[in-house]
Scaffold this motif. Sequence first.
Motif, PDB file in Angstrom:
ATOM      1  N   SER A 103       0.828  -1.206   0.000  1.00  0.00           N
ATOM      2  CA  SER A 103       0.000   0.000   0.000  1.00  0.00           C
ATOM      3  C   SER A 103       0.866   1.261   0.000  1.00  0.00           C
ATOM      4  O   SER A 103       0.506   2.262  -0.626  1.00  0.00           O
ATOM      5  N   GLN A 104       1.999   1.212   0.688  1.00  0.00           N
ATOM      6  CA  GLN A 104       2.894   2.367   0.688  1.00  0.00           C
ATOM      7  C   GLN A 104       3.504   2.584  -0.691  1.00  0.00           C
ATOM      8  O   GLN A 104       3.618   3.721  -1.160  1.00  0.00           O
ATOM      9  N   LEU A 105       3.897   1.500  -1.348  1.00  0.00           N
ATOM     10  CA  LEU A 105       4.404   1.599  -2.712  1.00  0.00           C
ATOM     11  C   LEU A 105       3.316   2.091  -3.654  1.00  0.00           C
ATOM     12  O   LEU A 105       3.560   2.919  -4.529  1.00  0.00           O
ATOM     13  N   SER A 106       2.097   1.622  -3.425  1.00  0.00           N
ATOM     14  CA  SER A 106       0.959   2.056  -4.241  1.00  0.00           C
ATOM     15  C   SER A 106       0.692   3.551  -4.080  1.00  0.00           C
ATOM     16  O   SER A 106       0.367   4.246  -5.043  1.00  0.00           O
ATOM     17  N   ALA A 107       0.838   4.055  -2.866  1.00  0.00           N
ATOM     18  CA  ALA A 107       0.612   5.480  -2.614  1.00  0.00           C
ATOM     19  C   ALA A 107       1.639   6.339  -3.345  1.00  0.00           C
ATOM     20  O   ALA A 107       1.341   7.454  -3.767  1.00  0.00           O
ATOM     21  N   GLN A 108       2.859   5.826  -3.493  1.00  0.00           N
ATOM     22  CA  GLN A 108       3.913   6.577  -4.167  1.00  0.00           C
ATOM     23  C   GLN A 108       3.892   6.396  -5.682  1.00  0.00           C
ATOM     24  O   GLN A 108       4.351   7.267  -6.412  1.00  0.00           O
ATOM     25  N   THR A 109       3.378   5.248  -6.156  1.00  0.00           N
ATOM     26  CA  THR A 109       3.349   4.974  -7.597  1.00  0.00           C
ATOM     27  C   THR A 109       1.907   4.709  -8.021  1.00  0.00           C
ATOM     28  O   THR A 109       1.173   5.627  -8.280  1.00  0.00           O
ATOM     29  N   SER A 110       1.512   3.437  -8.100  1.00  0.00           N
ATOM     30  CA  SER A 110       0.133   3.054  -8.408  1.00  0.00           C
ATOM     31  C   SER A 110      -0.110   1.648  -7.898  1.00  0.00           C
ATOM     32  O   SER A 110       0.836   0.905  -7.616  1.00  0.00           O
ATOM     33  N   ALA A 111      -1.382   1.271  -7.782  1.00  0.00           N
ATOM     34  CA  ALA A 111      -1.719  -0.063  -7.295  1.00  0.00           C
ATOM     35  C   ALA A 111      -1.213  -1.137  -8.254  1.00  0.00           C
ATOM     36  O   ALA A 111      -0.743  -2.193  -7.823  1.00  0.00           O
ATOM     37  N   LEU A 112      -1.291  -0.882  -9.536  1.00  0.00           N
ATOM     38  CA  LEU A 112      -0.798  -1.860 -10.512  1.00  0.00           C
ATOM     39  C   LEU A 112       0.719  -2.005 -10.441  1.00  0.00           C
ATOM     40  O   LEU A 112       1.256  -3.111 -10.524  1.00  0.00           O
ATOM     41  N   ASN A 113       1.399  -0.899 -10.278  1.00  0.00           N
ATOM     42  CA  ASN A 113       2.855  -0.936 -10.130  1.00  0.00           C
ATOM     43  C   ASN A 113       3.236  -1.727  -8.881  1.00  0.00           C
ATOM     44  O   ASN A 113       4.170  -2.534  -8.907  1.00  0.00           O
ATOM     45  N   SER A 114       2.521  -1.504  -7.803  1.00  0.00           N
ATOM     46  CA  SER A 114       2.762  -2.226  -6.565  1.00  0.00           C
ATOM     47  C   SER A 114       2.583  -3.728  -6.771  1.00  0.00           C
ATOM     48  O   SER A 114       3.374  -4.535  -6.279  1.00  0.00           O
ATOM     49  N   SER A 115       1.556  -4.101  -7.504  1.00  0.00           N
ATOM     50  CA  SER A 115       1.303  -5.515  -7.767  1.00  0.00           C
ATOM     51  C   SER A 115       2.425  -6.133  -8.599  1.00  0.00           C
ATOM     52  O   SER A 115       2.865  -7.253  -8.330  1.00  0.00           O
ATOM     53  N   TRP A 116       2.906  -5.407  -9.596  1.00  0.00           N
ATOM     54  CA  TRP A 116       4.006  -5.910 -10.422  1.00  0.00           C
ATOM     55  C   TRP A 116       5.255  -6.152  -9.583  1.00  0.00           C
ATOM     56  O   TRP A 116       5.917  -7.172  -9.711  1.00  0.00           O
ATOM     57  N   PHE A 117       5.596  -5.198  -8.729  1.00  0.00           N
ATOM     58  CA  PHE A 117       6.782  -5.362  -7.895  1.00  0.00           C
ATOM     59  C   PHE A 117       6.604  -6.522  -6.922  1.00  0.00           C
ATOM     60  O   PHE A 117       7.514  -7.331  -6.730  1.00  0.00           O
ATOM     61  N   ALA A 118       5.425  -6.609  -6.297  1.00  0.00           N
ATOM     62  CA  ALA A 118       5.183  -7.670  -5.315  1.00  0.00           C
ATOM     63  C   ALA A 118       5.287  -9.051  -5.951  1.00  0.00           C
ATOM     64  O   ALA A 118       5.919  -9.958  -5.396  1.00  0.00           O
ATOM     65  N   HIS A 119       4.686  -9.225  -7.105  1.00  0.00           N
ATOM     66  CA  HIS A 119       4.705 -10.538  -7.728  1.00  0.00           C
ATOM     67  C   HIS A 119       6.049 -10.849  -8.394  1.00  0.00           C
ATOM     68  O   HIS A 119       6.464 -12.011  -8.434  1.00  0.00           O
ATOM     69  N   GLY A 120       6.727  -9.844  -8.888  1.00  0.00           N
ATOM     70  CA  GLY A 120       8.062 -10.078  -9.433  1.00  0.00           C
ATOM     71  C   GLY A 120       9.036 -10.508  -8.347  1.00  0.00           C
ATOM     72  O   GLY A 120       9.765 -11.496  -8.497  1.00  0.00           O
ATOM     73  N   LEU A 121       9.034  -9.782  -7.240  1.00  0.00           N
ATOM     74  CA  LEU A 121       9.897 -10.146  -6.124  1.00  0.00           C
ATOM     75  C   LEU A 121       9.469 -11.490  -5.540  1.00  0.00           C
ATOM     76  O   LEU A 121      10.314 -12.311  -5.147  1.00  0.00           O
TER      77      LEU A 121
END
Length: 161
Positions: free
Chosen positions: A26-44
Motif C-alpha cells: 500500500s505504501q508503494l501504491s501510494a507513491q506509484t500506483s496499485a498496478l505498479n505495486s502488484s508488479w513489484f510484489a509478484h516479481g519479487l
Amino acid sequence: MRVLYGYSLLALFGGGLLTLMVHFNSQLSAQTSALNSSWFAHGLGAIMALAMYLVIVFFAGKLKNGTVKDVPTLNEKKMPFLYYLGGLPGAFTVVLASVTVNSVVGLTGTLALGLVGQLVSSMLCDHFGWFHLEKKRFRLREMIPILLISCGAMLLIFKGF
C-alpha cells in the motif's frame, strides 16, 4: 496435537507476513500506483519462490550419482489447469488491498474485512464442493464467528464516527 499447534503457529506467522505485505504494497501504491505495486510484489515473489525452491532442491534433495532424487516436481498430466491460476486472485488481492489500505478503511479494516471475505468464500467452497473440494455441510453455528468478526471489523472501521 503438537502438529496442530505447529501448523497453527505457521498460520499465525503467515498472517503477520500478510499484514506486512499489504502495508508495504500500500505504501508503494501510494507513491506509484496499485498496478505498479502488484508488479513489484509478484516479481519479487517469483524471485523469492525460485530461491526457496533452489534451497529445497539443494538441501532436501538426495544426491546420488550426481543427480537430484526425490525433489518435488510438477506432473502436468494429473493436475487440473485451474490449479495453476492461483496467482490471478493473488494479483487482484494485492491491487485491491493497496487501494483500500490508502482509503478510510485503513490497514486494520482492510485485513479484518479481508478475513470476513476469506471465511465466507471458504464456507461457500466447502458447502458446494467447488474447486474439487469435499462437500461439507454448512451449519448455522458457523455464522457466529463470521458475525463476530464482521462486527469487530465495523467497530475498527467506524470507531471515529
